[in-house]
Write an enzyme that holds these catalytic residues in place. Structure first.
Site, PDB file in Angstrom:
ATOM      1  N   CYS A  33       0.712  -1.192  -0.092  1.00 58.34           N
ATOM      2  CA  CYS A  33      -0.060  -0.024  -0.016  1.00 58.34           C
ATOM      3  C   CYS A  33       0.827   1.383  -0.071  1.00 58.34           C
ATOM      4  O   CYS A  33       0.316   2.412  -0.151  1.00 58.34           O
ATOM      5  CB  CYS A  33      -1.011   0.034   1.161  1.00 58.34           C
ATOM      6  SG  CYS A  33       0.074  -0.134   2.763  1.00 58.34           S
ATOM      7  N   CYS A  59      -2.642   4.864   6.209  1.00 58.48           N
ATOM      8  CA  CYS A  59      -4.173   4.749   6.258  1.00 58.48           C
ATOM      9  C   CYS A  59      -4.567   5.039   7.774  1.00 58.48           C
ATOM     10  O   CYS A  59      -3.726   5.029   8.623  1.00 58.48           O
ATOM     11  CB  CYS A  59      -4.687   3.461   5.771  1.00 58.48           C
ATOM     12  SG  CYS A  59      -4.397   2.221   7.121  1.00 58.48           S
ATOM     13  N   CYS A 103      -2.461  -3.548   8.606  1.00 59.38           N
ATOM     14  CA  CYS A 103      -2.045  -2.471   8.869  1.00 59.38           C
ATOM     15  C   CYS A 103      -1.332  -2.397  10.284  1.00 59.38           C
ATOM     16  O   CYS A 103      -0.594  -1.589  10.488  1.00 59.38           O
ATOM     17  CB  CYS A 103      -3.323  -1.363   8.975  1.00 59.38           C
ATOM     18  SG  CYS A 103      -4.259  -1.466   7.379  1.00 59.38           S
TER      19      CYS A 103
HETATM   20 FE1  FES Z   1      -1.406   0.575   4.177  1.00 56.83          FE
HETATM   21 FE2  FES Z   1      -3.304   0.390   6.013  1.00 56.83          FE
HETATM   22  S1  FES Z   1      -3.550   0.299   4.052  1.00 56.83           S
HETATM   23  S2  FES Z   1      -1.204   0.358   6.494  1.00 56.83           S
END
Ligand code: FES
Length: 145
Positions: A33, A59, A103
């Site tokens: 991500c 996020c 995450c």
């Molecule tokens: Fe990357 Fe949560 S989507 S840490």
């Protein structure tokens, strides 16, 4: 989708910032991500974590888990901090949606990386601490879901 505690820590994150001349710092990222987290630890001579700060470029779940994780390690010894796992952090937040579990690993890994940095600088061994990965997506994902 998020619990009240997650929303609270996301909207009012605790311990955001940095510590100059920290005893240990750790930075980890999730290549999938692109989110990054950095943790700073201030550790006294009795190996107690006096202060902790974090910066998260990520996020909402990453912000909330880092906020909660910093609250949980503050005041603990470096050995006790090893018990602050992503599962413990998620429990303290009353859970995370399954797609957001990875995450919470960012916080655990960043703390471990900062502890590793501290241990290396001081020539000590922290039981159960393994050399940190710089990218949490190197984890075997099967165990997380
Ligand atoms: Fe990357 Fe949560 S989507 S840490």
């Amino acid at each position: 989708m998020y619990t009240e505690k997650v929303m609270d820590h996301f909207q009012n994150p605790r311990n955001v910032g940095e510590i100059e001349n920290a005893s240990g710092t750790g930075t980890v990222g999730n290549a999938k991500c692109g989110d990054i987290m950095r943790i700073y630890l201030d550790i006294d001579k009795n190996q107690v974590i006096r202060d902790v700060k974090f910066k998260t470029f990520g996020c909402g779940a990453a912000v909330a888990t880092s906020s909660m994780a910093t609250e949980m390690v503050k005041g603990k010894t470096v050995q006790e901090a090893m018990e602050v796992t992503n599962k413990a952090v998620m429990e303290a937040l009353d859970g995370l949606p399954p797609v957001k579990v990875h995450c919470s690993l960012l916080a655990e890994e960043a703390i471990h990386a900062a502890l590793w940095d501290y241990a290396e600088k001081n020539g000590i061994t922290i039981e159960g601490l393994e050399k940190p990965k710089s990218d949490i997506s190197e984890h075997d994902e099967d165990e997380e879901y």
